[in-house]
Design an enzyme around this catalytic site. Structure first.
Site, PDB file in Angstrom:
ATOM      1  N   SER A 138     -82.970  24.549  59.059  1.00 16.22           N
ATOM      2  CA  SER A 138     -82.102  23.181  60.197  1.00 16.22           C
ATOM      3  C   SER A 138     -81.810  24.085  61.238  1.00 16.22           C
ATOM      4  O   SER A 138     -80.893  24.873  61.269  1.00 16.22           O
ATOM      5  CB  SER A 138     -81.122  22.645  59.527  1.00 16.22           C
ATOM      6  OG  SER A 138     -80.415  21.797  60.362  1.00 16.22           O
ATOM      7  N   LYS A 164     -86.627  21.555  61.065  1.00 19.81           N
ATOM      8  CA  LYS A 164     -85.693  20.560  61.323  1.00 19.81           C
ATOM      9  C   LYS A 164     -85.003  20.843  62.748  1.00 19.81           C
ATOM     10  O   LYS A 164     -84.462  21.943  62.878  1.00 19.81           O
ATOM     11  CB  LYS A 164     -84.680  20.100  60.206  1.00 19.81           C
ATOM     12  CG  LYS A 164     -83.610  19.383  60.628  1.00 19.81           C
ATOM     13  CD  LYS A 164     -83.000  18.844  59.420  1.00 19.81           C
ATOM     14  CE  LYS A 164     -81.311  18.741  59.641  1.00 19.81           C
ATOM     15  NZ  LYS A 164     -80.633  18.078  58.347  1.00 19.81           N
ATOM     16  N   LYS A 166     -82.439  19.796  65.458  1.00 20.46           N
ATOM     17  CA  LYS A 166     -81.248  18.932  66.107  1.00 20.46           C
ATOM     18  C   LYS A 166     -81.517  18.331  67.423  1.00 20.46           C
ATOM     19  O   LYS A 166     -82.019  19.087  68.415  1.00 20.46           O
ATOM     20  CB  LYS A 166     -79.922  19.593  66.147  1.00 20.46           C
ATOM     21  CG  LYS A 166     -79.652  20.036  64.536  1.00 20.46           C
ATOM     22  CD  LYS A 166     -78.951  18.770  63.799  1.00 20.46           C
ATOM     23  CE  LYS A 166     -78.386  19.178  62.253  1.00 20.46           C
ATOM     24  NZ  LYS A 166     -78.286  18.230  61.608  1.00 20.46           N
ATOM     25  N   ASP A 192     -83.265  15.359  63.572  1.00 20.42           N
ATOM     26  CA  ASP A 192     -81.881  15.137  63.129  1.00 20.42           C
ATOM     27  C   ASP A 192     -81.008  14.817  64.194  1.00 20.42           C
ATOM     28  O   ASP A 192     -80.653  15.619  64.977  1.00 20.42           O
ATOM     29  CB  ASP A 192     -81.506  16.291  61.926  1.00 20.42           C
ATOM     30  CG  ASP A 192     -80.043  15.474  61.430  1.00 20.42           C
ATOM     31  OD1 ASP A 192     -79.664  14.139  61.743  1.00 20.42           O
ATOM     32  OD2 ASP A 192     -79.514  16.251  60.500  1.00 20.42           O
ATOM     33  N   GLU A 217     -84.200  11.732  61.226  1.00 19.09           N
ATOM     34  CA  GLU A 217     -82.866  11.624  60.185  1.00 19.09           C
ATOM     35  C   GLU A 217     -81.696  11.044  61.080  1.00 19.09           C
ATOM     36  O   GLU A 217     -81.581  11.543  62.113  1.00 19.09           O
ATOM     37  CB  GLU A 217     -82.559  13.038  59.717  1.00 19.09           C
ATOM     38  CG  GLU A 217     -81.326  13.118  58.733  1.00 19.09           C
ATOM     39  CD  GLU A 217     -81.185  14.421  58.249  1.00 19.09           C
ATOM     40  OE1 GLU A 217     -82.001  15.378  58.559  1.00 19.09           O
ATOM     41  OE2 GLU A 217     -80.034  14.720  57.587  1.00 19.09           O
ATOM     42  N   ASP A 242     -78.978  10.157  56.050  1.00 18.68           N
ATOM     43  CA  ASP A 242     -78.088  11.117  55.549  1.00 18.68           C
ATOM     44  C   ASP A 242     -76.784  10.492  55.559  1.00 18.68           C
ATOM     45  O   ASP A 242     -76.338  10.112  54.452  1.00 18.68           O
ATOM     46  CB  ASP A 242     -78.128  12.317  56.647  1.00 18.68           C
ATOM     47  CG  ASP A 242     -77.286  13.458  56.225  1.00 18.68           C
ATOM     48  OD1 ASP A 242     -76.448  13.237  55.448  1.00 18.68           O
ATOM     49  OD2 ASP A 242     -77.275  14.507  57.159  1.00 18.68           O
ATOM     50  N   LYS A 266     -76.856  14.928  49.794  1.00 25.88           N
ATOM     51  CA  LYS A 266     -76.088  15.912  49.610  1.00 25.88           C
ATOM     52  C   LYS A 266     -75.071  15.929  48.529  1.00 25.88           C
ATOM     53  O   LYS A 266     -74.074  14.918  48.856  1.00 25.88           O
ATOM     54  CB  LYS A 266     -75.247  16.223  51.023  1.00 25.88           C
ATOM     55  CG  LYS A 266     -76.390  16.562  52.267  1.00 25.88           C
ATOM     56  CD  LYS A 266     -75.558  16.706  53.629  1.00 25.88           C
ATOM     57  CE  LYS A 266     -76.464  16.922  54.787  1.00 25.88           C
ATOM     58  NZ  LYS A 266     -75.833  16.687  56.029  1.00 25.88           N
ATOM     59  N   GLY A 294     -78.037  20.149  53.565  1.00 30.43           N
ATOM     60  CA  GLY A 294     -77.324  21.090  53.466  1.00 30.43           C
ATOM     61  C   GLY A 294     -76.040  21.025  54.541  1.00 30.43           C
ATOM     62  O   GLY A 294     -76.040  20.177  55.317  1.00 30.43           O
TER      63      GLY A 294
END
Ligand code: OSB
Ligand code: MG
Length: 373
Positions: A138, A164, A166, A192, A217, A242, A266, A294
């Site tokens: 990530s 991933k 952001k 995400d 996400e 998420d 998670k 995570g």
């Protein structure tokens, strides 16, 4: 059976190797809340609260977690005979609103302690079937598309099975296009947003359909399920939830409304392993793949994530990167590692979480501690 005599809370200060920035905030000096469970027979179990320093991902923070564990949750556990860790999540949920992260930390500690006392791996106790799990990375928000491309390229070369990215308004389409152009269409990438958009951005978000992303996400509000359905209806890219999956009921809502096609579990966010297993099973029955997210965990929380990710429906690579991606030195031995194909070994032959807490290191890093009994 376990019978917890005391729980030691510790806050340790564990600086990340580099700042991790998401649309709603960032962190460099991670404050980690560790829980040590001491059984009447001397056995020890460990867990970690995944709460952040600030309430920028979830309402919970590490300080509120400490307080809720001390005043409300630990008293329900200490001095009781607990035959089955499955009974713990309902015990902690009874009458308590929210506080999923402190509840998760306590619940997972009982599972870890139970597995250790039974002499079996936590992954086995949870019903895990994999010996190795795939991991992605990530990548936090970067200064420029070029900086992001550099990180993404290096991550792909290191073997990560999913990149991933952001995103936030102003750092989204151009950044992702740069990575897509640099890595090509075959490298699995996803984004995400951590709630940075609203339905007013629908036309803008639809541009992500050009990049063959594995998923988008949590683009909309942290507690929204319903509106994600309106977005999913007009996008080809699968939406993954998420933040808004707080439990199995929210997955039912997602299925009913068609709000998404993938779930990030998670365990620390959904109040523990019991609820995680329920989410896993419901998703599996409905052909919804899941993966383990995570929260920049230390080696202890990472152990819990690795164990969960060994279950069969965790068919997509998780955010369970090796220790060296986060820390100069982790607090467990051995540290978590990944091979050149992005695979992490599940410690299936070791009792409990399968790694040992480095007590000297934890003592050195401890900022404050409190023993509950
Ligand atoms: O949304 O998945 C998230 C970290 C902090 C808060 C929220 C998130 C994250 C990550 C980090 O993406 C994943 C990791 O631990 O590597
Ligand atoms: Mg996320």
């Amino acid at each position: 059976m376990v019978h917890v005599e005391k729980i030691i809370l510790r806050e340790i200060s564990l600086p990340l190797r580099e700042r991790f920035q998401i649309s709603s905030g960032g962190v460099l000096d991670r404050r980690v809340l560790l829980l040590e469970f001491i059984d009447a027979d001397g056995a020890v179990g460990w867990s970690e609260s995944v709460a952040g320093e600030q309430p920028y991902y979830y309402p919970d923070t590490i300080d509120t977690s400490w307080l809720v564990i001390r005043d409300y949750l630990a008293p329900r556990i200490i001095g009781r005979d607990i035959d089955d860790p499955r009974t713990v999540a309902p015990m902690l949920a009874d009458g308590v609103r929210g506080n999923l992260m402190p509840r998760g930390a306590v619940e997972m500690g009982i599972w870890e302690l139970t597995a250790g006392k039974q002499g079996i791996a936590l992954s086995k106790l949870l019903g895990g079937t994999r010996q190795r799990i795939g991991t992605g990375i990530s990548l936090g928000l970067q200064e420029s598309p070029e900086a992001l491309v550099e990180k993404a390229t290096a991550s792909h070369a290191a073997g990560y099975r999913k990149i991933k990215i952001k995103i936030k308004p102003g750092a989204d389409i151009d950044y992702v296009r740069a990575v897509y152009d640099a890595l090509g269409p075959k490298v699995p990438i996803m984004v995400d947003a951590n709630n940075a958009y609203t339905l007013d951005d629908t036309e803008h978000l639809k541009q992500f359909d050009d990049f063959n992303l594995m998923m988008l996400e949590q683009p909309l509000a942290w507690d929204d399920v319903r509106r994600h359905a309106d977005l999913q209806a007009v996008m080809r890219t699968p939406i993954c939830l998420d933040e808004s999956i707080t439990g199995v009921d929210r997955v039912q809502d997602m299925l009913a409304w068609k709000s998404g096609k993938i779930v990030n579990i998670k365990p620390g966010r959904v109040a523990g392993f019991g609820p995680s297993l329920a989410i896993h099973d419901l998703c599996q029955a409905n052909d919804i793949p899941v993966w383990c997210g995570g929260m920049l965990e230390s080696g202890v929380g990472r152990a819990h994530n690795v164990a969960l990710a060994s279950l069969p429906n965790f068919s997509l690579p998780g955010d369970v990167s090796p220790s060296c991606r986060y820390w100069e030195q982790d607090i467990v031995l051995p540290e978590w590692t990944m091979d050149e194909n992005g695979m992490v070994d599940v410690p299936v032959d070791k009792p409990g979480m399968g790694v040992t807490v480095d007590r000297d290191r934890v003592d050195n890093l401890t900022v404050h501690s409190e023993t509950l009994k």
